[in-house]
Design an enzyme around this catalytic site. Structure first.
Site, PDB file in Angstrom:
ATOM      1  N   THR A  50      19.645  84.133  13.028  1.00 30.94           N
ATOM      2  CA  THR A  50      18.997  84.893  14.103  1.00 30.94           C
ATOM      3  C   THR A  50      17.690  85.462  13.569  1.00 30.94           C
ATOM      4  O   THR A  50      17.665  86.081  12.508  1.00 30.94           O
ATOM      5  CB  THR A  50      19.920  86.016  14.605  1.00 30.94           C
TER       6      THR A  50
ATOM      7  N   ILE B  68      19.649  86.209   8.477  1.00 30.00           N
ATOM      8  CA  ILE B  68      18.500  86.833   9.128  1.00 30.00           C
ATOM      9  C   ILE B  68      17.272  85.974   8.832  1.00 30.00           C
ATOM     10  O   ILE B  68      16.902  85.780   7.670  1.00 30.00           O
ATOM     11  CB  ILE B  68      18.300  88.279   8.620  1.00 30.00           C
ATOM     12  N   LYS B  69      16.641  85.479   9.891  1.00 26.25           N
ATOM     13  CA  LYS B  69      15.474  84.605   9.727  1.00 26.25           C
ATOM     14  C   LYS B  69      14.201  85.435   9.661  1.00 26.25           C
ATOM     15  O   LYS B  69      13.951  86.280  10.516  1.00 26.25           O
ATOM     16  CB  LYS B  69      15.367  83.620  10.899  1.00 26.25           C
ATOM     17  N   LEU B  70      13.405  85.152   8.650  1.00 28.44           N
ATOM     18  CA  LEU B  70      12.150  85.862   8.424  1.00 28.44           C
ATOM     19  C   LEU B  70      11.039  84.851   8.175  1.00 28.44           C
ATOM     20  O   LEU B  70      11.268  83.827   7.522  1.00 28.44           O
ATOM     21  CB  LEU B  70      12.270  86.761   7.182  1.00 28.44           C
TER      22      LEU B  70
END
Length: 316
Positions: free
Chosen positions: A95, A131-133
């Site tokens: 996400t 967690i997509k960054l």
């Protein structure tokens, strides 16, 4: 003879790049990845209407401030779609953090923590979420902080070796080096056509994979952004590949012998000194393709985030 999809699964973890649950049910991937563009697309699917209503109700319960409500609704919707997807996969959901925060380490850390809390409040352990960054310097530093808190990260919009090296040195769980968008840039610049072997996106992932393995980095390499099945076949053996449902279906429908291309030979070399921020920024700037594609990718996700929030605002 077995199809290419089934053979690929023997040595590469297959990840579906979609927010569409029906597509996930069909292709049965291990993991799934989403981004603001895929969430915007998913939000128009009729079966997701109740999720939008739930996100709106949640946002209203959290704050009386309209701007805060919009932000909370967008975060909640991303998690609600992730929860639906998690019902149909054994692995992890990625996400993405709001791309507008791509140059603010602290804001990305705070958003990552918030998304994880929303998942945990829904009964999902943080080990099932990535967690997509964005792979800016600030994004990589945010990933380093979150990893130390036990929150695994997926560093995306990765187009250069400097980005890949900095991610490994930061100890992030996974990177998503893009293939197709690199090919797009070179085709537009040179006018040439490329085979799977000469494809600059394929060559980029192969170089990163080899570097990680020979220096003993544990960061998972997950090739992303594919334009055709040839690129996927040319990266058989990569740790993971995240692929759109239409290309996964194409692999399922194709029979033939699939050879493993990427192999970890188990030999490790001494690691170089850590890349400094100055070196990272200079190396990225020297790479015109990566500089342009990173900026373009962030802008594109911001456009779709704004569209999604506009649609949510109309319901608040």
């Amino acid at each position: 003879m077995a199809n290419l999809f089934d053979q690929l699964k023997e040595f590469t973890t297959i990840v579906a790049d979609t927010g569409d649950v029906e597509a996930i049910k069909s292709v049965k991937p291990y993991d799934a990845t989403t981004n603001p563009s895929l969430l915007l697309k998913a939000s128009t699917i009729p079966q997701y209407a109740p999720l939008i209503d739930e996100a709106i109700a949640y946002a209203k319960s959290q704050s009386g401030d309209k701007a805060q409500q919009i932000e909370d609704a967008a975060d909640k919707l991303a998690v609600l779609i992730g929860l639906e997807i998690l019902k149909h996969i054994p692995g992890k959901i990625s996400t993405e953090v709001d791309a507008r925060l791509s140059f603010d380490t602290e804001a990305m850390v705070q958003k990552g923590r918030k998304l994880i809390k929303l998942y945990e409040d829904a009964g999902i352990a943080k080990d099932r979420v990535l967690i997509k960054l964005a792979s800016t310097w600030e994004g990589i530093k945010a990933g380093e902080i979150l990893e130390k808190e036990g929150i695994n990260c997926n560093l995306t919009l990765l187009f250069s070796f400097a980005q890949a090296r900095a991610c490994a040195e930061a100890g992030v769980f996974l990177i998503s080096p893009f293939v197709g968008r690199i090919l797009d840039w070179y085709k537009a610049k040179t006018g040439e056509t490329y085979t799977a072997e000469t494809d600059p996106g394929v060559q980029s992932v192969r170089k990163i994979y080899a570097y990680y393995k020979e220096h003993g980095y544990k960061t998972v390499v997950m090739g992303a952004s594919f334009r055709n099945t040839g690129e996927i076949i040319a990266l058989a053996g990569c740790d993971r590949l995240t692929v759109s449902p239409n290309l996964l279906e194409e692999l399922k429908a194709t029979e033939g012998k699939l050879e493993r291309v990427l192999v970890d030979n188990g030999v490790t070399k001494q690691r170089p000194p850590l890349l400094t921020e100055k070196e990272f920024r200079f190396d990225l700037n020297e790479d015109a393709m990566a500089t342009e594609k990173l900026a373009e990718g962030i802008r594109g996700f911001v456009v779709d985030q704004n569209k999604l929030e506009k649609a949510l605002a109309e319901k608040l």
